[in-house]
Write a protein that holds these residues in place. Structure first.
Motif: not given
Length: 135
Positions: A119-135
């Motif tokens: 679960s922690a890695f899933s949340i981290a993966a979503i966060g990293i993907d969103l950061a890469l897409v948005l910034f």
């Protein structure tokens, strides 16, 4: 630690639709992860939506599994089941050994930590993907 049965309520099974819903969710997210490699070649625009479905679905599924694992461990502890079975003479020695084995394996299994880590890695993966897409 052995306690009286009256001290704690008996655990209750989840409703059948929830059990089968979690099964279907886990199965479809596992399939979704495996389809991503094919989608990269035949429909690349679907990779990210399928990936998000798989990751978020896994997050929900593993949270459900974590709660079940914790509930089982708590039931074994709160009701002192291992001690009660070890001291019970209504079971044959083989039956008693089998029951104690099952209960000890529930208590010792690190599966709940596995669910938390996934679960922690899933949340981290979503966060990293969103950061890469948005910034």
């Amino acid at each position: 630690m052995t306690t009286d049965r009256q001290d704690h309520e008996a655990p209750v099974l989840a409703p059948v639709p929830l059990i089968y819903g979690a099964f279907v969710l886990g199965l479809t997210t596992a399939i979704a992860f495996r389809i991503i490699i094919i989608l990269q070649h035949v429909a690349p625009m679907w990779v990210r939506p399928v990936w998000y479905f798989a990751v978020v679905g896994n997050l929900v599924f593993f949270y459900y599994r974590y709660r079940i694992a914790e509930k089982r461990k708590r039931a074994v502890d709160e009701h002192g089941l291992i001690g009660r079975i070890e001291g019970d003479t209504s079971f044959s020695p083989d039956e008693r050994d089998a029951l104690v084995y099952l209960l000890r394996s529930i208590k010792r299994s690190p599966e709940n930590f596995n669910y938390l880590i996934i679960s922690a890695f899933s949340i981290a993966a979503i966060g990293i993907d969103l950061a890469l897409v948005l910034f």
